[in-house]
Design a protein around this motif. Structure first.
Motif, PDB file in Angstrom:
ATOM      1  N   LEU A  66      17.218 -79.606  37.538  1.00  0.00           N
ATOM      2  CA  LEU A  66      17.922 -78.806  36.559  1.00  0.00           C
ATOM      3  C   LEU A  66      17.084 -78.774  35.293  1.00  0.00           C
ATOM      4  CD1 LEU A  66      20.297 -79.295  38.567  1.00  0.00           C
ATOM      5  CD2 LEU A  66      21.797 -79.384  36.583  1.00  0.00           C
ATOM      6  N   GLN A  67      16.792 -77.580  34.844  1.00  0.00           N
ATOM      7  CA  GLN A  67      15.969 -77.404  33.651  1.00  0.00           C
ATOM      8  C   GLN A  67      16.818 -76.775  32.565  1.00  0.00           C
ATOM      9  OE1 GLN A  67      12.608 -78.327  33.268  1.00  0.00           O
ATOM     10  NE2 GLN A  67      13.048 -77.884  31.108  1.00  0.00           N
ATOM     11  N   ALA A  68      17.001 -77.526  31.498  1.00  0.00           N
ATOM     12  CA  ALA A  68      17.796 -77.041  30.371  1.00  0.00           C
ATOM     13  C   ALA A  68      16.880 -76.549  29.264  1.00  0.00           C
ATOM     14  CB  ALA A  68      18.698 -78.147  29.850  1.00  0.00           C
ATOM     15  N   SER A  69      17.363 -75.585  28.530  1.00  0.00           N
ATOM     16  CA  SER A  69      16.614 -75.056  27.397  1.00  0.00           C
ATOM     17  C   SER A  69      17.594 -74.632  26.315  1.00  0.00           C
ATOM     18  CB  SER A  69      15.732 -73.886  27.824  1.00  0.00           C
ATOM     19  OG  SER A  69      16.516 -72.826  28.335  1.00  0.00           O
ATOM     20  N   ILE A  99      26.482 -74.437  45.184  1.00  0.00           N
ATOM     21  CA  ILE A  99      26.880 -75.132  43.964  1.00  0.00           C
ATOM     22  C   ILE A  99      28.370 -74.912  43.767  1.00  0.00           C
ATOM     23  CG2 ILE A  99      26.622 -75.288  41.470  1.00  0.00           C
ATOM     24  CD1 ILE A  99      23.737 -74.431  41.755  1.00  0.00           C
ATOM     25  N   SER A 100      29.117 -75.981  43.640  1.00  0.00           N
ATOM     26  CA  SER A 100      30.553 -75.846  43.449  1.00  0.00           C
ATOM     27  C   SER A 100      30.913 -75.672  41.983  1.00  0.00           C
ATOM     28  CB  SER A 100      31.298 -77.049  44.034  1.00  0.00           C
ATOM     29  OG  SER A 100      30.835 -78.249  43.449  1.00  0.00           O
ATOM     30  N   ASP A 101      30.200 -76.331  41.113  1.00  0.00           N
ATOM     31  CA  ASP A 101      30.415 -76.096  39.699  1.00  0.00           C
ATOM     32  C   ASP A 101      29.207 -76.571  38.899  1.00  0.00           C
ATOM     33  OD1 ASP A 101      32.448 -78.800  40.097  1.00  0.00           O
ATOM     34  OD2 ASP A 101      30.967 -78.903  38.472  1.00  0.00           O
ATOM     35  N   MET A 102      29.078 -75.993  37.725  1.00  0.00           N
ATOM     36  CA  MET A 102      28.040 -76.389  36.781  1.00  0.00           C
ATOM     37  C   MET A 102      28.702 -76.561  35.424  1.00  0.00           C
ATOM     38  SD  MET A 102      24.732 -74.040  37.828  1.00  0.00           S
ATOM     39  CE  MET A 102      23.549 -75.083  36.958  1.00  0.00           C
ATOM     40  N   GLY A 103      28.116 -77.420  34.625  1.00  0.00           N
ATOM     41  CA  GLY A 103      28.751 -77.653  33.342  1.00  0.00           C
ATOM     42  C   GLY A 103      27.820 -78.263  32.326  1.00  0.00           C
ATOM     43  N   TRP A 104      28.366 -78.420  31.156  1.00  0.00           N
ATOM     44  CA  TRP A 104      27.655 -79.023  30.041  1.00  0.00           C
ATOM     45  C   TRP A 104      28.430 -80.226  29.545  1.00  0.00           C
ATOM     46  CZ3 TRP A 104      22.851 -77.663  28.618  1.00  0.00           C
ATOM     47  CH2 TRP A 104      22.379 -76.434  29.073  1.00  0.00           C
ATOM     48  N   TYR A 105      27.697 -81.273  29.276  1.00  0.00           N
ATOM     49  CA  TYR A 105      28.232 -82.498  28.700  1.00  0.00           C
ATOM     50  C   TYR A 105      27.419 -82.796  27.451  1.00  0.00           C
ATOM     51  CZ  TYR A 105      30.643 -83.264  33.146  1.00  0.00           C
ATOM     52  OH  TYR A 105      31.465 -83.142  34.249  1.00  0.00           O
ATOM     53  N   CYS A 133      23.136 -80.585  31.055  1.00  0.00           N
ATOM     54  CA  CYS A 133      23.781 -79.758  32.069  1.00  0.00           C
ATOM     55  C   CYS A 133      23.894 -80.564  33.357  1.00  0.00           C
ATOM     56  CB  CYS A 133      23.037 -78.457  32.311  1.00  0.00           C
ATOM     57  SG  CYS A 133      21.363 -78.611  32.949  1.00  0.00           S
ATOM     58  N   LYS A 134      24.899 -80.239  34.113  1.00  0.00           N
ATOM     59  CA  LYS A 134      25.149 -80.910  35.380  1.00  0.00           C
ATOM     60  C   LYS A 134      25.564 -79.896  36.421  1.00  0.00           C
ATOM     61  CE  LYS A 134      28.898 -83.059  36.888  1.00  0.00           C
ATOM     62  NZ  LYS A 134      30.038 -83.974  37.016  1.00  0.00           N
ATOM     63  N   ALA A 135      25.111 -80.111  37.633  1.00  0.00           N
ATOM     64  CA  ALA A 135      25.526 -79.275  38.757  1.00  0.00           C
ATOM     65  C   ALA A 135      26.052 -80.170  39.866  1.00  0.00           C
ATOM     66  CB  ALA A 135      24.361 -78.440  39.264  1.00  0.00           C
ATOM     67  N   VAL A 136      27.135 -79.741  40.467  1.00  0.00           N
ATOM     68  CA  VAL A 136      27.674 -80.403  41.650  1.00  0.00           C
ATOM     69  C   VAL A 136      27.316 -79.504  42.825  1.00  0.00           C
ATOM     70  CG1 VAL A 136      29.708 -81.296  42.813  1.00  0.00           C
ATOM     71  CG2 VAL A 136      29.557 -81.388  40.313  1.00  0.00           C
ATOM     72  N   PHE A 180      26.577 -83.677  45.625  1.00  0.00           N
ATOM     73  CA  PHE A 180      25.917 -84.618  44.728  1.00  0.00           C
ATOM     74  C   PHE A 180      25.917 -84.062  43.313  1.00  0.00           C
ATOM     75  CE2 PHE A 180      24.348 -87.590  47.786  1.00  0.00           C
ATOM     76  CZ  PHE A 180      24.065 -86.864  48.930  1.00  0.00           C
ATOM     77  N   ASN A 181      25.893 -84.966  42.348  1.00  0.00           N
ATOM     78  CA  ASN A 181      25.739 -84.587  40.946  1.00  0.00           C
ATOM     79  C   ASN A 181      24.265 -84.629  40.576  1.00  0.00           C
ATOM     80  OD1 ASN A 181      28.536 -84.454  40.616  1.00  0.00           O
ATOM     81  ND2 ASN A 181      28.669 -86.592  39.994  1.00  0.00           N
ATOM     82  N   TYR A 182      23.809 -83.553  39.998  1.00  0.00           N
ATOM     83  CA  TYR A 182      22.455 -83.504  39.477  1.00  0.00           C
ATOM     84  C   TYR A 182      22.535 -83.199  37.980  1.00  0.00           C
ATOM     85  CZ  TYR A 182      20.456 -83.481  44.161  1.00  0.00           C
ATOM     86  OH  TYR A 182      20.090 -83.824  45.441  1.00  0.00           O
ATOM     87  N   TRP A 183      21.696 -83.887  37.241  1.00  0.00           N
ATOM     88  CA  TRP A 183      21.677 -83.735  35.794  1.00  0.00           C
ATOM     89  C   TRP A 183      20.341 -83.184  35.311  1.00  0.00           C
ATOM     90  CZ3 TRP A 183      25.872 -84.851  32.690  1.00  0.00           C
ATOM     91  CH2 TRP A 183      26.922 -85.552  33.285  1.00  0.00           C
ATOM     92  N   GLY A 184      20.434 -82.348  34.306  1.00  0.00           N
ATOM     93  CA  GLY A 184      19.230 -81.889  33.649  1.00  0.00           C
ATOM     94  C   GLY A 184      18.839 -82.855  32.536  1.00  0.00           C
TER      95      GLY A 184
END
Length: 120
Positions: A3-6, A30-36, A94-97, A107-111
């Motif tokens: 995951l590449q955030a900008s 991808i079931s959901d993506m989000g920002w933390y 950012c995170k993607a499930v 799985f959870n992946y984090w940028g």
């Protein structure tokens, strides 16, 4: 999978910023993506998420000011932030499930984090 955030940066109170995040690699769905976000000395908290069906959820403190959007085909998620306040200052992640194979586990992946600083 990566995951590449900008985006992010320094902005004055009341200003606007946009964050973008793109997932790449061997992705089946991808079931959901989000920002933390995580402010200094505080725990990481959910800011906003969007599901593959377009449902969104926001933390109360950003409702009406932040807008999350996503593109399923491109595996991207954006966060438009407006009326920013000093308390929005944090590192945003950012995170993607997602699943990498049909029928496989999620799985959870984090940028990497991107810093948002709102000056008063």
């Amino acid at each position: 999978v990566q995951l590449q955030a900008s985006g992010g940066g320094l902005v004055q109170t009341g200003g606007s910023l946009s964050l973008s995040c793109a997932a790449s690699g061997s992705i089946f769905s991808i079931s959901d993506m989000g920002w933390y976000r995580q402010a200094p000395g505080k725990q990481r908290e959910l800011v906003a998420i969007i599901t593959s069906s377009g449902r969104t959820k926001y933390v109360d403190s950003v409702k009406g000011r932040f807008t999350i959007s996503g593109d399923n085909a491109k595996h991207t998620v954006d966060l438009q932030m407006s009326s920013l306040k000093p308390e929005d200052t944090a590192v945003y992640y950012c995170k993607a499930v997602l699943t990498v194979v049909r029928g496989g586990p999620s799985f959870n992946y984090w940028g990497q984090g991107t810093l948002v600083t709102v000056s008063s």
